[in-house]
Enzyme design. Structure first.
Site, PDB file in Angstrom:
ATOM      1  CG  ASP A   1      -1.684   1.217   1.459  1.00 16.87           C
ATOM      2  OD1 ASP A   1      -2.333   1.668   0.493  1.00 16.87           O
ATOM      3  OD2 ASP A   1      -1.640   1.770   2.574  1.00 16.87           O
TER       4      ASP A   1
ATOM      5  CG  ASP B   1      -1.901   7.507   0.709  1.00 17.58           C
ATOM      6  OD1 ASP B   1      -1.576   8.699   0.737  1.00 17.58           O
ATOM      7  OD2 ASP B   1      -2.290   6.931  -0.335  1.00 17.58           O
TER       8      ASP B   1
END
Length: 283
Positions: free
Chosen positions: A78, A80
C-alpha cells in the site's frame, strides 16, 4: 518448533533473555543491533510472547523456516501511511482548509467503520473541488516522505529478483512519481480529474478499492505463477485486507486493530526493512 525473530529500535538483552525463557528457545542469534533470532522456540507460547513483546515495545515473528528472499516472487505494498508517511488526500485537503473533514472520513474508512471504500473516497474527493493542481506537487515535494526502511526494503527485494507492486487507494500523481523514484515494477491507483488546472472533485475511471487491490495482486500472481508462500503484502488499513489475504507474509505496518488482528505479522515499532530479517539474503 519455530524460529522467533524479535526486533526493536531499542532492543535490550535482558528483554530478549526473558522472552527466550518464555518461548523455551534453545539459543539466540544476533542479526544486528536491533534484531535477534531465537532458535527452536515453542510457538504454543505465542500468546505469552505477544503480551511480553507488547510490554517491551518489540515486534515478533514466529517462522517455521527461514526462507531465501530470492524464493519470494512479489512484494506488494500500500502507499499512504505504509510506504510513505502521510495520507495524501488529507494533505491535499489542507490546501483548502478541509483537512479535518477529509481526515475524519479517511480514519473511519481505515478502521473499517465505512465498509464501502468507493463511497468514502468519492465523499473525500468531492471536498477537493477547486484545489489547484499545483497543490499536489507541493504535497509531494514538501510533505511526503518515505517511511523508515522503505527504500532499503524495495532495493533489496529488487536485488533478489522480487517483483515490486504498489497498489493504492490514493492517486496516480503520487504513485507514478514513487515508481520512478524507487524503480518499482508496477503501480495502480486512482486518477483525479483536473480541468483548467484545478481538481473537479471527481475520480476518473474505476476506483481502486480493496477488491481491485487484490485483483491487481492476483493478476501478477497468475502472470508469475507465484504461490501465496512467495508473496509479501504490506498494508495498514481495512481496504488492504483482501490483498493481504493472498499472501503468506501479510504484514500490518503501524496498522489499525482490524488489520493487525487478521495479518500474519505486524510491525508496530520497527522500520519496513525489518521484513528482511525474516529471510536469508543471498545473491
Amino acid at each position: 518448533m519455530s524460529h522467533l525473530i524479535l526486533q526493536s529500535p531499542s532492543l535490550m538483552a535482558a528483554h530478549v533473555e526473558q522472552i527466550a525463557a518464555i518461548a523455551l528457545a534453545s539459543g539466540v542469534q544476533e542479526l544486528g543491533p536491533t534484531a535477534v533470532r531465537l532458535l527452536e522456540a515453542d510457538d504454543s507460547e505465542r500468546a505469552a510472547v505477544a503480551a511480553q513483546c507488547e510490554a517491551y515495545r518489540m515486534d515478533y515473528a514466529f517462522l517455521p523456516e527461514i526462507r531465501l528472499l530470492r524464493e519470494q516472487r512479489i512484494l506488494a505494498m500500500d502507499m499512504d501511511s505504509t510506504l510513505i508517511n502521510i495520507e495524501c488526500i488529507d494533505e491535499i485537503a489542507d490546501a483548502v482548509g478541509r483537512k479535518a473533514q477529509v481526515a475524519a472520513i479517511t480514519e473511519a474508512a481505515m478502521r473499517g467503520e465505512i465498509k464501502d471504500f468507493s463511497e468514502s473516497l468519492n465523499r473525500r474527493v468531492a471536498l477537493l473541488e477547486g484545489v489547484p493542481e499545483s497543490a499536489l506537487l507541493e504535497v509531494f515535494e514538501q510533505r511526503l516522505r518515505l517511511n523508515p526502511g522503505a527504500e532499503r526494503l524495495v532495493a533489496t527485494a529488487k536485488q533478489h529478483g522480487v517483483r515490486t507492486l504498489l497498489v493504492s487507494g490514493g492517486f496516480t500523481f503520487f504513485t507514478e512519481r514513487l515508481r520512478d523514484r524507487l524503480g518499482l515494477d508496477a503501480c495502480h491507483a486512482n486518477t483525479l480529474e483536473v480541468v483548467d488546472g484545478k481538481l473537479t472533485g471527481r475520480v476518473l475511471g474505476d476506483i481502486v478499492d480493496g477488491g481491485r487491490k487484490a485483483a491487481h495482486l492476483a493478476a501478477l500472481t497468475a502472470e508469475l505463477g507465484a504461490s501465496p508462500e512467495q508473496i509479501i503484502a504490506v498494508g495498514d488499513g481495512a481496504n488492504d485486507l483482501p490483498m493481504m489475504a493472498l499472501a503468506k507474509y501479510s504484514v500490518a505496518y503501524r496498522a489499525k486493530p482490524v488489520v493487525r488482528d487478521q495479518a500474519a505479522y505486524s510491525l508496530n515499532y520497527s522500520p519496513l526493512d525489518a521484513i528482511l530479517n525474516w529471510f536469508r539474503l543471498s545473491f
